[in-house]
Design an enzyme around this catalytic site. Structure first.
Site, PDB file in Angstrom:
ATOM      1  N   ASN A   1       0.846  -1.191   0.000  1.00  9.32           N
ATOM      2  CA  ASN A   1       0.000   0.000   0.000  1.00  9.32           C
ATOM      3  C   ASN A   1       0.883   1.242   0.000  1.00  9.32           C
ATOM      4  O   ASN A   1       1.929   1.287   0.653  1.00  9.32           O
ATOM      5  CB  ASN A   1      -1.002   0.004   1.157  1.00  9.32           C
ATOM      6  CG  ASN A   1      -0.410  -0.212   2.524  1.00  9.32           C
ATOM      7  OD1 ASN A   1       0.627  -0.853   2.670  1.00  9.32           O
ATOM      8  ND2 ASN A   1      -1.072   0.318   3.540  1.00  9.32           N
ATOM      9  N   ILE A   2       0.448   2.207  -0.783  1.00 11.06           N
ATOM     10  CA  ILE A   2       1.209   3.458  -0.931  1.00 11.06           C
ATOM     11  C   ILE A   2       0.252   4.604  -0.633  1.00 11.06           C
ATOM     12  O   ILE A   2      -0.657   4.890  -1.432  1.00 11.06           O
ATOM     13  CB  ILE A   2       1.784   3.588  -2.362  1.00 11.06           C
ATOM     14  CG1 ILE A   2       2.653   2.364  -2.704  1.00 11.06           C
ATOM     15  CG2 ILE A   2       2.589   4.881  -2.499  1.00 11.06           C
ATOM     16  CD1 ILE A   2       3.056   2.269  -4.168  1.00 11.06           C
ATOM     17  N   GLU A   3       0.421   5.202   0.541  1.00 11.63           N
ATOM     18  CA  GLU A   3      -0.513   6.250   0.973  1.00 11.63           C
ATOM     19  C   GLU A   3      -0.056   7.612   0.482  1.00 11.63           C
ATOM     20  O   GLU A   3       1.045   7.767  -0.065  1.00 11.63           O
ATOM     21  CB  GLU A   3      -0.656   6.195   2.501  1.00 11.63           C
ATOM     22  CG  GLU A   3      -1.230   4.859   2.942  1.00 11.63           C
ATOM     23  CD  GLU A   3      -1.549   4.758   4.420  1.00 11.63           C
ATOM     24  OE1 GLU A   3      -1.081   5.624   5.197  1.00 11.63           O
ATOM     25  OE2 GLU A   3      -2.266   3.810   4.785  1.00 11.63           O
TER      26      GLU A   3
ATOM     27  N   CYS B   1      -3.843   0.616  -2.881  1.00 14.73           N
ATOM     28  CA  CYS B   1      -3.731  -0.596  -2.068  1.00 14.73           C
ATOM     29  C   CYS B   1      -2.657  -1.533  -2.612  1.00 14.73           C
ATOM     30  O   CYS B   1      -2.299  -1.489  -3.798  1.00 14.73           O
ATOM     31  CB  CYS B   1      -5.053  -1.354  -2.052  1.00 14.73           C
ATOM     32  SG  CYS B   1      -6.394  -0.497  -1.232  1.00 14.73           S
TER      33      CYS B   1
ATOM     34  N   GLU C   1      -2.777  -4.750  -3.256  1.00 15.56           N
ATOM     35  CA  GLU C   1      -3.234  -5.662  -4.308  1.00 15.56           C
ATOM     36  C   GLU C   1      -3.170  -4.983  -5.666  1.00 15.56           C
ATOM     37  O   GLU C   1      -2.700  -5.545  -6.653  1.00 15.56           O
ATOM     38  CB  GLU C   1      -4.694  -6.089  -4.061  1.00 15.56           C
ATOM     39  CG  GLU C   1      -4.944  -6.813  -2.752  1.00 15.56           C
ATOM     40  CD  GLU C   1      -5.301  -5.879  -1.609  1.00 15.56           C
ATOM     41  OE1 GLU C   1      -4.639  -4.823  -1.453  1.00 15.56           O
ATOM     42  OE2 GLU C   1      -6.219  -6.197  -0.850  1.00 15.56           O
TER      43      GLU C   1
ATOM     44  N   CYS D   1     -10.301  -3.166  -4.864  1.00 15.09           N
ATOM     45  CA  CYS D   1      -9.296  -4.175  -5.239  1.00 15.09           C
ATOM     46  C   CYS D   1      -9.963  -5.441  -5.761  1.00 15.09           C
ATOM     47  O   CYS D   1      -9.479  -6.046  -6.720  1.00 15.09           O
ATOM     48  CB  CYS D   1      -8.396  -4.502  -4.055  1.00 15.09           C
ATOM     49  SG  CYS D   1      -7.229  -3.173  -3.734  1.00 15.09           S
TER      50      CYS D   1
END
Ligand code: THU
Length: 143
Positions: free
Chosen positions: A54-56, A65, A67, A101
């Protein structure tokens, strides 16, 4: 002597290795806002595996997310089909892919493809894709 480069392929890849790839990836999760770390690993039709995290973002809605990160990495390299996905996270609870996702997974996974939902202890449950997204909307609905 120089070590021969080996390519990880489907024949060599067992479930344990797939879990390890997801776990290892999770270390790179960029989750400074939620502190909820997620790692994913997928097996694809080109015999390769891809990982994702996950990359916020400070603008929360732009978060990607784990996935979808893994799937987008794979598709950008030519993948059309994902046969297995494992999703793990840094808590005691099993991972639960969000609705977005699941819909993206449905574009590249078939009803009987395998989904492993795991936690930080590598406890997991195995599902088929159709179990986690029954009544999926697909291109067939537009025929
Ligand atoms: N997250 C995932 O990476 N996968 C999911 O399916 C559920 C949610 C991430 C997004 C965000 O960085 C954090 O978990 C909390 O929502």
């Amino acid at each position: 002597m120089k070590k021969q480069k080996r390519r990880l392929n489907l024949v060599e890849l067992n479930e344990k290795q797939l879990f390890e790839i997801a776990d290892e990836a999770m270390k790179n999760a960029y989750a400074p806002y939620s502190n909820y770390r997620v790692g994913a690993a997928i097996v694809c039709d080109n015999d390769k595996t891809y990982s994702g995290v996950n990359i916020e973002n400070a603008s929360y809605g732009l978060t990607n997310c784990a996935e979808r990160t893994a799937i987008f990495k794979a598709v950008s390299e030519g993948v059309k089909h994902v046969s297995k996905i494992i999703v793990t996270n840094g808590t005691d609870e099993l991972s639960k892919p969000c609705g977005a996702c699941r819909q993206v997974m449905s574009e590249f996974m078939g009803p009987d493809d395998i989904v492993y939902l795991a936690n930080q202890h590598n406890d997991f449950k195995e599902f088929t894709f159709k179990e986690i997204l029954p009544l999926a909307f697909s291109d067939k609905d537009m025929d």
